[in-house]
Design a protein around this motif. Structure first.
Motif, PDB file in Angstrom:
ATOM      1  N   UNK A 124       0.929  -1.270  -0.023  1.00 57.88           N
ATOM      2  CA  UNK A 124      -0.037   0.061  -0.025  1.00 57.88           C
ATOM      3  C   UNK A 124       0.943   1.345  -0.047  1.00 57.88           C
ATOM      4  N   UNK A 125       2.047   1.176   0.733  1.00 64.62           N
ATOM      5  CA  UNK A 125       2.953   2.405   0.696  1.00 64.62           C
ATOM      6  C   UNK A 125       3.386   2.764  -0.690  1.00 64.62           C
ATOM      7  N   UNK A 126       3.923   1.649  -1.464  1.00 62.72           N
ATOM      8  CA  UNK A 126       4.320   1.972  -2.836  1.00 62.72           C
ATOM      9  C   UNK A 126       3.077   2.221  -3.889  1.00 62.72           C
ATOM     10  N   UNK A 127       1.871   2.165  -3.412  1.00 66.13           N
ATOM     11  CA  UNK A 127       0.637   2.358  -4.240  1.00 66.13           C
ATOM     12  C   UNK A 127       0.338   3.838  -3.884  1.00 66.13           C
ATOM     13  N   UNK A 128       0.456   4.223  -2.549  1.00 65.65           N
ATOM     14  CA  UNK A 128       0.313   5.360  -2.071  1.00 65.65           C
ATOM     15  C   UNK A 128       1.090   6.526  -2.737  1.00 65.65           C
ATOM     16  N   UNK A 129       2.548   5.946  -2.672  1.00 65.33           N
ATOM     17  CA  UNK A 129       3.560   6.963  -3.217  1.00 65.33           C
ATOM     18  C   UNK A 129       3.456   7.165  -4.990  1.00 65.33           C
ATOM     19  N   UNK A 130       2.838   6.080  -5.475  1.00 62.09           N
ATOM     20  CA  UNK A 130       2.817   6.213  -6.917  1.00 62.09           C
ATOM     21  C   UNK A 130       1.551   7.219  -7.228  1.00 62.09           C
ATOM     22  N   UNK A 131       0.437   7.133  -6.221  1.00 62.89           N
ATOM     23  CA  UNK A 131      -0.802   7.969  -6.321  1.00 62.89           C
ATOM     24  C   UNK A 131      -0.376   9.349  -6.273  1.00 62.89           C
ATOM     25  N   UNK A 132       0.425   9.768  -5.184  1.00 62.59           N
ATOM     26  CA  UNK A 132       0.862  10.811  -5.027  1.00 62.59           C
ATOM     27  C   UNK A 132       1.736  11.564  -6.053  1.00 62.59           C
ATOM     28  N   UNK A 134       1.931  10.566  -9.177  1.00 65.13           N
ATOM     29  CA  UNK A 134       1.149  10.732 -10.613  1.00 65.13           C
ATOM     30  C   UNK A 134       0.023  11.811 -10.580  1.00 65.13           C
ATOM     31  N   UNK A 135      -0.169  12.164  -9.352  1.00 66.61           N
ATOM     32  CA  UNK A 135      -1.478  13.195  -9.368  1.00 66.61           C
ATOM     33  C   UNK A 135      -1.023  14.709 -10.207  1.00 66.61           C
ATOM     34  N   UNK A 136       0.385  14.797  -9.853  1.00 69.61           N
ATOM     35  CA  UNK A 136       0.689  16.123 -10.428  1.00 69.61           C
ATOM     36  C   UNK A 136       1.509  15.735 -11.812  1.00 69.61           C
ATOM     37  N   UNK A 137       2.029  14.636 -11.997  1.00 70.12           N
ATOM     38  CA  UNK A 137       2.708  14.128 -12.877  1.00 70.12           C
ATOM     39  C   UNK A 137       2.445  12.786 -13.511  1.00 70.12           C
ATOM     40  N   UNK A 138       1.274  12.671 -14.325  1.00 69.69           N
ATOM     41  CA  UNK A 138       0.694  11.655 -14.618  1.00 69.69           C
ATOM     42  C   UNK A 138       1.762  10.631 -15.276  1.00 69.69           C
ATOM     43  N   UNK A 139       1.815   9.480 -14.712  1.00 69.13           N
ATOM     44  CA  UNK A 139       2.966   8.560 -15.417  1.00 69.13           C
ATOM     45  C   UNK A 139       4.438   8.464 -14.815  1.00 69.13           C
ATOM     46  N   UNK A 140       4.577   9.444 -14.056  1.00 68.04           N
ATOM     47  CA  UNK A 140       5.853   9.786 -13.519  1.00 68.04           C
ATOM     48  C   UNK A 140       6.499   8.654 -12.675  1.00 68.04           C
ATOM     49  N   UNK A 141       5.661   7.999 -12.011  1.00 66.86           N
ATOM     50  CA  UNK A 141       6.102   6.796 -11.049  1.00 66.86           C
ATOM     51  C   UNK A 141       6.851   5.679 -11.901  1.00 66.86           C
ATOM     52  N   UNK A 142       6.114   5.510 -12.990  1.00 64.74           N
ATOM     53  CA  UNK A 142       6.404   4.253 -14.048  1.00 64.74           C
ATOM     54  C   UNK A 142       7.805   4.846 -14.356  1.00 64.74           C
ATOM     55  N   UNK A 143       8.162   6.047 -14.624  1.00 64.82           N
ATOM     56  CA  UNK A 143       9.335   6.646 -15.556  1.00 64.82           C
ATOM     57  C   UNK A 143      10.526   6.631 -14.328  1.00 64.82           C
ATOM     58  N   UNK A 144      10.169   6.570 -13.078  1.00 62.61           N
ATOM     59  CA  UNK A 144      11.200   6.974 -12.061  1.00 62.61           C
ATOM     60  C   UNK A 144      11.982   5.745 -11.645  1.00 62.61           C
ATOM     61  N   UNK A 145      13.180   5.979 -11.049  1.00 63.60           N
ATOM     62  CA  UNK A 145      14.060   4.724 -10.418  1.00 63.60           C
ATOM     63  C   UNK A 145      12.945   4.369  -9.324  1.00 63.60           C
ATOM     64  N   UNK A 146      12.944   3.012  -9.264  1.00 62.64           N
ATOM     65  CA  UNK A 146      12.359   2.129  -8.231  1.00 62.64           C
ATOM     66  C   UNK A 146      13.008   2.688  -6.803  1.00 62.64           C
ATOM     67  N   UNK A 147      11.913   2.977  -5.891  1.00 59.34           N
ATOM     68  CA  UNK A 147      12.315   3.537  -4.572  1.00 59.34           C
ATOM     69  C   UNK A 147      13.290   2.356  -3.708  1.00 59.34           C
ATOM     70  N   UNK A 148      14.469   2.697  -2.684  1.00 63.18           N
ATOM     71  CA  UNK A 148      15.083   1.806  -2.222  1.00 63.18           C
ATOM     72  C   UNK A 148      14.289   1.363  -0.916  1.00 63.18           C
ATOM     73  N   UNK A 149      14.656   0.385   0.078  1.00 61.45           N
ATOM     74  CA  UNK A 149      14.115   0.265   1.113  1.00 61.45           C
ATOM     75  C   UNK A 149      14.352   1.086   2.235  1.00 61.45           C
ATOM     76  N   UNK A 150      15.691   1.649   1.973  1.00 59.84           N
ATOM     77  CA  UNK A 150      15.910   2.889   3.015  1.00 59.84           C
ATOM     78  C   UNK A 150      14.817   4.109   2.659  1.00 59.84           C
ATOM     79  N   UNK A 151      14.774   4.334   1.442  1.00 60.63           N
ATOM     80  CA  UNK A 151      13.909   5.611   1.105  1.00 60.63           C
ATOM     81  C   UNK A 151      12.434   5.525   1.788  1.00 60.63           C
ATOM     82  N   UNK A 152      11.992   4.076   1.507  1.00 58.47           N
ATOM     83  CA  UNK A 152      10.718   3.938   1.983  1.00 58.47           C
ATOM     84  C   UNK A 152      10.375   3.602   3.470  1.00 58.47           C
TER      85      UNK A 152
END
Length: 223
Positions: A124-132, A134-152
């Motif tokens: 859910x955390x990853x889903x939430x961050x993708x939603x946030x 993509x709210x301003x930049x639709x599709x940006x989550x898929x374009x970005x580097x995957x978040x690390x465990x430390x970042x999460x």
């Protein structure tokens, strides 16, 4: 999806809009403003004080996600079930009347009342961050580097489960007094528009890297 009551007759007093002529309790009207807005002002109680903090957000059905550093005040102050209010306002025009008394603003706004829920489950955390994101930049989550465990782990995420929501709006010209209509004073509306400009790459972006689709999608939100 939460079972949200949008019927004004069933809302508590704190969730009703005083001026019924400008109120809109329609679910689609509420969603339209939330989806078009850029910043949500989140109100909560911290150390017995009212606090309001502007936040980036994203909507997934009737759940609104916000995030910040794990040690941020707003994250620490919103435990399970804490009451939360969030407002989103979009200014569409300055309404200039012949009398300063009748000056106004054309706008769209939403007030959300809900309960906080810390997001602790990884998926859910990853889903939430993708939603946030993509709210301003639709599709940006898929374009970005995957978040690390430390970042999460360093990111605190709060879900606001909406209990009540209402939209409010004004549109149109000023409403001057009849006796003022013949006065030689300009009256009308000055449009206010939000626009996204041409992207400016930073100095470390390689020349061959093209502008991503998410930036184009973001610009379309404000056309």
């Amino acid at each position: 999806m939460n079972d949200i009551v949008f019927d004004p007759k069933s809302l508590p007093r704190h969730a009703r809009i005083r001026n019924g002529l400008r109120a809109d309790y329609d679910r689609d009207a509420v969603h339209a403003v939330l989806d078009a807005g850029m910043v949500g002002h989140v109100g909560f109680i911290s150390e017995d004080r009212p606090m309001v903090i502007p936040m980036a957000y994203g909507r997934d059905g009737e759940t609104i996600y916000i995030h910040g550093a794990s040690a941020a005040r707003i994250v620490k102050a919103l435990p399970e079930g804490a009451p939360v209010t969030m407002t989103v306002t979009i200014i569409d025009g300055l309404v200039v009347a012949r009398s300063a008394f009748h000056n106004s603003v054309n706008y769209r706004s939403v007030v959300v009342h809900g309960r906080a829920r810390p997001v602790t489950e990884l998926q859910e955390a990853e889903t939430a961050l993708a939603v946030i994101t993509d709210h301003l930049l639709p599709g940006r989550w898929a374009e970005s580097r995957k978040m690390t465990e430390k970042e999460l782990k360093a990111t605190g995420i709060v879900a606001i489960e909406v209990e009540h929501a209402a939209a409010k709006h004004r549109a149109g010209p000023p409403v001057d007094d009849k006796d003022d209509l013949d006065l030689p004073i300009w009256s009308g509306v000055v449009p206010v528009m939000t626009a996204v400009g041409v992207p400016l790459a930073d100095s470390t972006t390689r020349p061959e890297v093209r502008v991503p689709a998410s930036l184009t999608a973001s610009r379309r939100k404000f056309l």
